[in-house]
Design a protein around this motif. Structure first.
Motif, short mmCIF file in Angstrom:
data_model
loop_
_atom_site.label_atom_id
_atom_site.label_comp_id
_atom_site.label_asym_id
_atom_site.label_seq_id
_atom_site.Cartn_x
_atom_site.Cartn_y
_atom_site.Cartn_z
N VAL A 67 0.74 -1.04 -0.05
CA VAL A 67 -0.02 0.02 -0.24
C VAL A 67 0.99 1.22 0.01
O VAL A 67 0.59 2.12 -0.98
N ILE A 113 -6.96 3.67 -1.56
CA ILE A 113 -7.34 2.88 -0.60
C ILE A 113 -7.55 4.27 0.59
O ILE A 113 -6.61 4.98 0.97
N GLU A 151 -7.74 2.78 6.31
CA GLU A 151 -7.09 1.46 5.91
C GLU A 151 -5.56 1.20 5.80
O GLU A 151 -5.04 0.55 6.37
N LYS A 152 -5.07 2.61 5.50
CA LYS A 152 -3.55 2.59 5.29
C LYS A 152 -2.82 2.65 6.70
O LYS A 152 -1.94 2.02 6.85
#
Length: 441
Positions: free
Chosen positions: A90, A216, A220-221
């Motif tokens: 990510v 994203i 969530e990161k």
């Protein structure tokens, strides 16, 4: 019979037994005990193996071995390593070659969790390699990335190989681990620099992830960042007290094993299956290393009794008139040759009874030499035609990656590692600065 001839006969017998497929510890231990009985008979020969066993049982730092192996297997079996790669995926996907760079970072952290190169190879080939291929990365480059990155497992602490070297060379494990930190990070940085340069010159080798893949939510990161940092927290909880002198090495290893166990429990991943697999694998690896150390100690005791080290030193320096540096370089070349058909532990226990005392007699620092040995072993692992890591990768890689691809992929990384080896040889402070600083403090 001259001592030089006896030593040569012992090595020849041992190599013949290894070529017939005998286990490493069995071949070395058998030659050691039989040589002791033939040289000194019933009165002294029986004591060689018994004394080696007692020395092994009394070596307190050996308790670190099962602790660190258990820590690594808990983190691996509980899939905490998966979280690490998701974090790199990510956060690094927007950079050219970012996933390959993240894979090197993953390998460094796996090394800090496990201490075995096989673990990094297994995790890299099963987690990272499919993702890299799916994202359009060049198959030869990423195959080399995983092989080179996994080799860091025997250099970055808590390296199990350095524990074995410490036992045979009778050097402090803590100093050897600290000596491996800077060279390990330097080598990882050199791998990353190579990836950046290659992808800058040819962006097709490591394309940037698409906008959809990088779109994203920030929450969530941050969640993935917290999950990925967990192994770093465990490593810090374990190493900071040791570096500051608050705990001994054995106590720190117990803290690391306990922290990994409780982290898996808190994440809800410490199942009965995970616990049983971790304990079973820890027991198997620990017993293997203990048998190898026992055999190596017995073999070394015979060499000490023969005085073979002094005889061989005289042969090199007095008769052949070789300089200490020439002898050292020849030793490293022999490791690369042996690495085409032996693993790191086998190489060490076969030649350590001769090489390690000889290095000390030549006036070199044994802590520094331990790092040289480890880096040379990493190179030997990946040197065609029979490098240990090459065949591990072939067994784990998907069908579209051929053996020819694997051979071609590793050449630039081997050259980078040779450069790192030369730097550590020319500037010993790269390896000795950190242990000197910590232990002087």
């Amino acid at each position: 019979m001259p001592y030089e001839m006896i030593a040569t006969l012992m090595f020849a017998t041992m190599m013949l037994m290894l070529l017939t497929g005998q286990r490493v510890f069995g071949a070395i231990g058998f030659v050691a005990v039989m040589a002791a009985l033939l040289l000194w008979g019933d009165k002294g020969g029986y004591d060689i193996g018994f004394s080696a066993a007692m020395k092994l049982m009394k070596w307190y730092p050996l308790l670190t071995l099962p602790m660190f192996i258990f820590m690594g297997y808990v983190l691996s079996e509980s899939r905490i390593a998966d979280d690490l790669y998701k974090m790199f995926h990510v956060w690094m996907g927007g950079v050219r070659g970012g996933l390959a760079i993240g894979t090197i970072g993953l390998m460094v952290l796996i090394s800090a969790m496990n201490g075995l190169s096989v673990a990094g190879m297994a995790i890299g080939s099963t987690i990272a390699l499919p993702e890299l291929l799916k994202r359009g990365y060049d198959k030869r480059m990423v195959t080399g990335v995983i092989q080179a990155g996994s080799s860091l497992g025997i250099l970055v602490p808590p390296s199990v190989v350095l524990v074995l070297y410490a036992m045979i060379a009778r050097q402090p494990v803590g100093q050897l681990w600290l000596a491996g930190v800077v060279p390990g990070l330097m080598m990882a940085a050199m791998f990353i620099a190579y990836i950046v340069i290659r992808c800058w010159k040819n962006p097709a080798l490591g394309p940037v992830l698409s906008v959809e893949d990088r779109d994203i939510p920030r929450a969530e990161k941050l969640r993935l960042l917290r999950a990925g940092i967990l192994p770093l927290v465990i490593f810090a909880v374990m190493m900071v007290p040791f570096v500051n002198g608050w705990t001994s090495l054995v106590e720190s290893s117990a803290i690391g094993a306990g922290a990994a166990f409780f982290a898996a429990v808190l994440k809800g991943r410490m199942t009965k299956e995970v616990f049983e697999n971790s304990v079973r694998n820890t027991l198997g690896i620990t017993c293997m290393f203990m048998w190898i150390i026992l055999a190596a100690l017995a073999f070394g005791a015979v060499f000490d009794g023969l005085g073979a080290v002094k005889a061989i030193e005289g042969l090199f320096t007095d008769q052949l008139h070789l300089s200490p540096w020439t002898i050292l370089i020849l030793m490293q070349l022999s490791f690369i040759l042996m690495g085409t058909f032996l693993d790191d532990t086998a190489m060490l226990v076969i030649v350590a009874p001769l090489y390690v005392p000889l290095v000390g007699e030549l006036g070199f620092d044994l802590i520094w030499y331990g790092i040289l040995y480890t880096i040379t072993t990493q190179i030997a692992y990946m040197t065609p035609p029979f490098g240990y890591n090459l065949f591990l990768m072939r067994a784990m890689a998907p069908p579209e990656i051929t053996l020819r691809d694997i051979y071609a992929s590793i050449t630039p990384f081997v050259l980078v590692m040779v450069l790192a080896l030369v730097l550590v040889m020319v500037f010993p402070q790269i390896a000795t600065w950190l242990p000197d600083y910590v232990y002087d403090k």
